[in-house]
Design a protein around this motif. Structure first.
Motif, short mmCIF file in Angstrom:
data_model
loop_
_atom_site.label_atom_id
_atom_site.label_comp_id
_atom_site.label_asym_id
_atom_site.label_seq_id
_atom_site.Cartn_x
_atom_site.Cartn_y
_atom_site.Cartn_z
N ARG A 225 6.56 55.10 -35.56
CA ARG A 225 7.88 55.26 -36.17
C ARG A 225 8.81 55.98 -35.19
O ARG A 225 8.37 56.80 -34.40
CB ARG A 225 7.80 56.10 -37.45
CG ARG A 225 6.75 55.65 -38.43
CD ARG A 225 7.34 54.91 -39.59
NE ARG A 225 6.37 54.77 -40.67
CZ ARG A 225 5.62 53.71 -40.83
NH1 ARG A 225 5.66 52.71 -39.97
NH2 ARG A 225 4.78 53.64 -41.85
N SER A 226 10.09 55.68 -35.31
CA SER A 226 11.05 56.37 -34.44
C SER A 226 11.26 57.79 -34.95
O SER A 226 11.06 58.08 -36.14
CB SER A 226 12.38 55.63 -34.41
OG SER A 226 13.02 55.73 -35.67
N THR A 227 11.69 58.66 -34.06
CA THR A 227 11.97 60.05 -34.44
C THR A 227 13.08 60.10 -35.48
O THR A 227 13.05 60.93 -36.39
CB THR A 227 12.37 60.87 -33.20
OG1 THR A 227 11.41 60.65 -32.19
CG2 THR A 227 12.44 62.34 -33.51
N LYS A 228 14.04 59.22 -35.36
CA LYS A 228 15.15 59.15 -36.32
C LYS A 228 14.64 58.80 -37.72
O LYS A 228 15.08 59.38 -38.72
CB LYS A 228 16.17 58.11 -35.86
CG LYS A 228 17.40 58.01 -36.75
CD LYS A 228 18.36 56.97 -36.21
CE LYS A 228 19.66 56.95 -36.96
NZ LYS A 228 19.55 56.51 -38.34
N PHE A 229 13.71 57.85 -37.81
CA PHE A 229 13.14 57.48 -39.10
C PHE A 229 12.44 58.67 -39.74
O PHE A 229 12.63 58.96 -40.93
CB PHE A 229 12.16 56.32 -38.96
CG PHE A 229 11.43 56.00 -40.24
CD1 PHE A 229 11.97 55.11 -41.15
CD2 PHE A 229 10.22 56.61 -40.56
CE1 PHE A 229 11.31 54.83 -42.34
CE2 PHE A 229 9.57 56.35 -41.74
CZ PHE A 229 10.12 55.45 -42.64
N ILE A 230 11.60 59.37 -38.96
CA ILE A 230 10.84 60.50 -39.48
C ILE A 230 11.79 61.60 -39.95
O ILE A 230 11.60 62.20 -41.01
CB ILE A 230 9.87 61.04 -38.40
CG1 ILE A 230 8.82 59.98 -38.07
CG2 ILE A 230 9.20 62.31 -38.85
CD1 ILE A 230 7.99 60.29 -36.85
N ARG A 231 12.84 61.84 -39.19
CA ARG A 231 13.82 62.88 -39.54
C ARG A 231 14.58 62.50 -40.80
O ARG A 231 14.78 63.34 -41.70
CB ARG A 231 14.77 63.08 -38.37
CG ARG A 231 15.66 64.29 -38.47
CD ARG A 231 16.39 64.54 -37.18
NE ARG A 231 17.19 63.40 -36.76
CZ ARG A 231 16.99 62.68 -35.65
NH1 ARG A 231 15.98 62.97 -34.83
NH2 ARG A 231 17.77 61.68 -35.33
N ASP A 232 14.99 61.25 -40.91
CA ASP A 232 15.76 60.80 -42.08
C ASP A 232 14.90 60.72 -43.34
O ASP A 232 15.43 60.76 -44.45
CB ASP A 232 16.38 59.43 -41.81
CG ASP A 232 17.52 59.49 -40.81
OD1 ASP A 232 18.01 60.61 -40.55
OD2 ASP A 232 17.91 58.43 -40.29
N ALA A 233 13.60 60.60 -43.18
CA ALA A 233 12.71 60.44 -44.33
C ALA A 233 12.14 61.77 -44.84
O ALA A 233 11.20 61.78 -45.60
CB ALA A 233 11.57 59.49 -43.98
N ARG A 234 12.71 62.88 -44.39
CA ARG A 234 12.27 64.19 -44.89
C ARG A 234 12.74 64.39 -46.32
O ARG A 234 13.75 63.82 -46.74
CB ARG A 234 12.87 65.32 -44.04
CG ARG A 234 12.15 65.55 -42.75
CD ARG A 234 12.75 66.75 -42.04
NE ARG A 234 12.34 66.75 -40.64
CZ ARG A 234 13.10 67.18 -39.64
NH1 ARG A 234 14.29 67.66 -39.88
NH2 ARG A 234 12.65 67.13 -38.41
#
Length: 66
Positions: free
Chosen positions: A36-45
């Motif tokens: 997963r992209s870092t952006k996805f992980i950050r947005d899915a918090r």
């Protein structure tokens, strides 16, 4: 009249806010984080609110959570 039963899986996964929206945890974060992209992980918090169509389904499972 007998009481309606709440789906036990729904009461563990969802909460109803004061305004009546349904809160749920973000999907897609159980495993496979390396791809997963870092952006996805950050947005899915945290949590998110369900769309209206899903809200109607979940509220049927939880008759007393209003």
């Amino acid at each position: 009249m007998p009481k309606m039963k709440t789906k036990s899986g729904a009461k563990k996964r969802f909460k109803v806010t004061a305004s009546g929206r349904v809160k749920a945890g973000q999907a897609g974060k159980r495993h496979g984080m390396i791809k997963r992209s870092t952006k996805f992980i950050r947005d899915a918090r945290g949590t998110t609110t369900l769309c209206a169509a899903d809200e109607k389904i979940v509220k049927k499972y939880m008759p007393y959570a209003r």
